[in-house]
Scaffold this motif. Structure first.
Motif, PDB file in Angstrom:
ATOM      1  N   LEU A   5      -7.384  -2.962  14.067  1.00  0.00           N
ATOM      2  CA  LEU A   5      -7.733  -3.751  12.895  1.00  0.00           C
ATOM      3  C   LEU A   5      -6.659  -4.823  12.690  1.00  0.00           C
ATOM      4  N   THR A   6      -7.057  -5.970  12.185  1.00  0.00           N
ATOM      5  CA  THR A   6      -6.058  -7.014  11.938  1.00  0.00           C
ATOM      6  C   THR A   6      -5.308  -6.774  10.634  1.00  0.00           C
ATOM      7  N   SER A   7      -5.994  -6.130   9.660  1.00  0.00           N
ATOM      8  CA  SER A   7      -5.334  -5.800   8.396  1.00  0.00           C
ATOM      9  C   SER A   7      -6.070  -4.651   7.720  1.00  0.00           C
ATOM     10  N   TYR A   8      -5.344  -3.922   6.857  1.00  0.00           N
ATOM     11  CA  TYR A   8      -5.897  -2.791   6.117  1.00  0.00           C
ATOM     12  C   TYR A   8      -4.890  -2.402   5.039  1.00  0.00           C
ATOM     13  N   LYS A   9      -5.299  -1.535   4.150  1.00  0.00           N
ATOM     14  CA  LYS A   9      -4.420  -1.042   3.085  1.00  0.00           C
ATOM     15  C   LYS A   9      -3.756   0.274   3.508  1.00  0.00           C
ATOM     16  N   ALA A  10      -2.503   0.424   3.110  1.00  0.00           N
ATOM     17  CA  ALA A  10      -1.764   1.670   3.307  1.00  0.00           C
ATOM     18  C   ALA A  10      -1.165   2.100   1.973  1.00  0.00           C
ATOM     19  N   LEU A  11      -0.943   3.397   1.839  1.00  0.00           N
ATOM     20  CA  LEU A  11      -0.438   3.972   0.585  1.00  0.00           C
ATOM     21  C   LEU A  11       0.656   4.990   0.870  1.00  0.00           C
ATOM     22  N   ALA A  12       1.803   4.813   0.225  1.00  0.00           N
ATOM     23  CA  ALA A  12       2.844   5.848   0.187  1.00  0.00           C
ATOM     24  C   ALA A  12       2.654   6.597  -1.122  1.00  0.00           C
ATOM     25  N   LEU A  13       2.010   7.754  -1.046  1.00  0.00           N
ATOM     26  CA  LEU A  13       1.596   8.490  -2.243  1.00  0.00           C
ATOM     27  C   LEU A  13       2.759   9.329  -2.767  1.00  0.00           C
ATOM     28  N   GLN A  14       3.172   9.035  -3.975  1.00  0.00           N
ATOM     29  CA  GLN A  14       4.315   9.725  -4.584  1.00  0.00           C
ATOM     30  C   GLN A  14       3.815  10.942  -5.358  1.00  0.00           C
ATOM     31  N   LEU A  15       4.220  12.122  -4.919  1.00  0.00           N
ATOM     32  CA  LEU A  15       3.674  13.380  -5.436  1.00  0.00           C
ATOM     33  C   LEU A  15       4.766  14.313  -5.917  1.00  0.00           C
TER      34      LEU A  15
END
Length: 344
Positions: A5-15
């Motif tokens: 993919l050329t771009s996408y969303k990522a998440l560092a989930l703080q738990l």
């Protein structure tokens, strides 16, 4: 080869992490771990609904299921805080990744049938099909066994390529770093030289308003390796006498030129999400110039220095680990450094 993919969303989930140290049986601790997976599953689904369907990658904090050993013997922690590669808890995590259609990365304490006297701190990446793409065993730890402590046997079982695994995925080449390993540039560099483009950093670190060593290091590793760093911190750890919010905040995504794209405050949070521009990263790596650090490395200069042994390999071969062993090893190494006049 994956189609990227050329771009996408990522998440560092703080738990928030609920420690299992006070659990009185493996049955109780396992139920607590499964409950944690269920809660995280719901949080990721809700986060994806809010962020958008292009959320493709979620990184979880260090030892998010258990917390860390606090005085338990190796055997006690194996029983209470570790999971097996074929464990139903891994099954629940695979189901989570599949159901949410994401790449999921986290960090656990893991048993190994080949090293039954030990446990390893293991970072994993699970694909949206529910398959485990890599298991990375932490290589530098103060009070726990690493592959380096049984290096010869570990390589004979898993091969040398197992030490620095990189997963080629549609999201780019993913690699894991655990906790304070962000402070050791050699580990990130070795992964970069295996093709890593995005470092997934699982941490449980000090939350402070002033710059911390790990937060400084995240930007340094991103710049020098021309790579993204996605760092997920815990939102406190409950169940200890240590104040719960001592490890909290600063989950973040750092861009390949060292810019912090997003950063969570304190408490549970999905704020640390951003767009990963894989195409732009690759263009940046192909551009000649002073800032193309990967292309300007001259490793022959460094090889003789790195060839010397500082912290010896195989120190746990045939031994049962204890906290006193690790302290004694470090004292021996400091004495060696002094003898070699590296420190005075």
């Amino acid at each position: 080869m994956a189609t990227h993919l050329t771009s996408y969303k990522a998440l560092a989930l703080q738990l928030t992490t609920a420690s299992v140290n006070s659990c009185t049986s493996s049955h109780e601790s396992r139920n607590q771990m499964l409950a944690a997976v269920s809660r995280i599953h719901a949080q990721i689904k809700a986060s994806k609904a809010f962020i958008g369907s292009d959320l493709q990658l979620v990184v979880l904090p260090e030892y998010f299921l258990t917390g860390f050993p606090m005085g338990e013997t190796t055997a006690e922690w194996q029983e209470k805080g570790c999971i097996h590669p074929n464990d139903e808890i891994y099954g629940a995590l695979k189901h989570l990744a599949e159901d949410c259609n994401i790449y999921l990365s986290g960090n656990v304490y893991e048993l190994d049938d080949h090293f039954q006297q030990l446990f390893f701190q293991t970072s994993f990446i699970i694909g949206p099909g529910g398959n485990i793409l890599i298991r990375y065993r932490r290589l530098n730890s103060m009070y726990a066994a690493t592959p380096h402590d049984v290096l010869d046997e570990y390589i004979s079982v898993y091969g040398v390529d197992s030490l620095f695994p990189v997963a080629n995925t549609p999201l780019g080449n993913l690699a894991c770093l655990a906790s304070e390993e962000i402070l050791y540039p050699e580990i990130a560099r070795c992964l970069a030289l295996k093709g890593a483009e995005i470092f997934l950093h699982h941490t449980s670190e000090v939350g402070a308003l002033s710059p911390t060593p790990k937060n400084i290091a995240k930007r340094a590793r991103a710049i020098e390796n021309m790579a993204y760093v996605i760092s997920a911190n815990s939102a406190g750890i409950t169940g200890y006498s240590i104040p719960a919010q001592s490890t909290d905040g600063h989950s973040q995504i750092v861009q390949y030129e060292g810019m912090v794209l997003c950063e969570a405050g304190f408490g549970e949070s999905m704020v640390a999400n951003a767009t990963i521009h894989l195409g732009a990263l690759r263009e940046h790596r192909m551009r000649p110039g002073m800032s193309n650090y990967l292309s300007r490395q001259r490793f022959e200069l460094f090889a003789p220095t790195y060839a010397q042994s500082i912290y010896p390999a195989n120190s746990l071969q045939g031994k049962n680990p204890s906290r006193s062993h690790y302290i004694q090893q470090q004292q021996n190494v400091i004495a060696t450094l002094k003898e070699k006049k590296i420190i005075q």
